[in-house]
Design an enzyme around this catalytic site. Structure first.
Site, PDB file in Angstrom:
ATOM      1  N   CYS A  28      19.589  14.565  50.133  1.00 33.15           N
ATOM      2  CA  CYS A  28      20.792  14.638  49.361  1.00 33.15           C
ATOM      3  C   CYS A  28      20.581  15.902  48.309  1.00 33.15           C
ATOM      4  CB  CYS A  28      20.988  13.334  48.653  1.00 33.15           C
ATOM      5  SG  CYS A  28      22.324  13.339  47.423  1.00 33.15           S
ATOM      6  N   CYS A  40      25.488  20.773  49.834  1.00 34.71           N
ATOM      7  CA  CYS A  40      25.786  18.987  49.806  1.00 34.71           C
ATOM      8  C   CYS A  40      25.483  18.734  51.310  1.00 34.71           C
ATOM      9  CB  CYS A  40      27.030  18.920  49.324  1.00 34.71           C
ATOM     10  SG  CYS A  40      27.622  17.180  49.516  1.00 34.71           S
TER      11      CYS A  40
END
Ligand code: DGL
Length: 273
Positions: free
Chosen positions: A186, A74
């Site tokens: 992302c 992440c």
């Protein structure tokens, strides 16, 4: 010692493509995946709140699974909390940060785009990456808040047209600015990478960090003599990968979605942490 699992962590489903890539090179390893969906979305929270949430969630995950290495799959969590995690837990961590460096190396127009969460786009860590590796480029940043939501919540229930409509503002933004390399900053956006490529009419090189991160994890495991060797290839068995989620008050429908994701990525559903 080296038969402990490799852990992969994200706020939701974004880390699954990273687990998939790493598993391809390490089919003899066991994997555990934690989707911290009870705290999703990370990208809309402040630094301090987020750091506390991540340290706590990773702590629960470490305690439950005793991994030999953890991949923070992440970007948002990595830019905000990686240093703190390394201070607090005695296992090697690999982070995922926007691939600004390879994008800058590729861009002929010296104009690159970064598509990420609001937190990642605004974070000083990203600013620093840009001044270190892309100082001579124009770097355009776009926070794809709705895209994160769509992938996490409606990936299976949306049509390609609906997904395209959500990507359109980002596509318009980047294509009006002669960007020729676009960083997918992302991990959730990997699910719509092909569609993005199609919508940008193939004129923009799209860069994510899956391969670099998988290779880095393998290097760290090798150097620490923790790697379990096996033949390369995609494992068809679910038995070597387990999925955990957070969030006690989430609905049956959310569980259903996660069952679909666990099938898609061949993970065994292991319940809540
Ligand atoms: N998958 C995460 C990332 O790479 C963020 C998603 C979220 O906002 O929770 O940044």
């Amino acid at each position: 010692m080296n038969n402990r699992p490799i852990a992969v962590f994200d706020s939701g489903v974004g880390g699954l493509p990273y687990l998939e890539r790493l598993r391809k090179y390490a089919p003899a390893e066991d994997f555990v995946y934690f989707a911290d969906r009870g705290n999703f979305p990370y990208g809309e929270k402040t630094d301090a709140v987020l750091r506390e949430i991540i340290v706590q969630s990773v702590g629960k995950f470490v305690e439950a699974t005793d991994p030999k290495l953890m991949l923070i799959a992440c970007n948002t969590a990595s830019v905000v909390a990686l240093e703190e995690l390394r201070r607090q837990y005695d296992i090697p961590f690999i982070g995922v940060v926007p691939a600004v460096k390879p994008a800058a190396e590729l861009s002929k127009q010296r104009s690159i785009g970064v598509l990420a969460t609001r937190r990642t786009v605004e974070d000083p860590y990203t600013e620093n990456l840009i001044s270190r590796f892309a100082a001579d480029c124009r770097v355009l940043r776009y926070a794809g808040v709705e895209i994160v939501q769509m992938v996490e919540l409606n990936y299976f229930s949306s049509t390609e047209e609906e997904r395209a409509a959500i990507l359109q503002p980002a596509v318009d933004f980047f294509s009006s600015q002669t960007v020729d390399a676009l960083v997918v900053g992302c991990t959730h956006f990997i699910f719509v990478e092909e569609l993005l490529h199609k919508m940008l009419k193939g004129s923009v090189e799209i860069i994510d960090s899956r391969e670099g991160v998988a290779q880095q994890a393998l290097r760290v495991l090798e150097e620490a003599h923790l790697f379990r060797h096996g033949k390369n290839g995609i494992s068809n068995s679910t038995s070597n990968s387990r999925l955990f989620v957070s969030g006690n008050d989430l609905s049956y429908r959310e569980d259903e979605r996660y069952h679909q994701f666990s099938k898609m990525f061949k993970l065994e559903w292991s319940g809540r942490l």
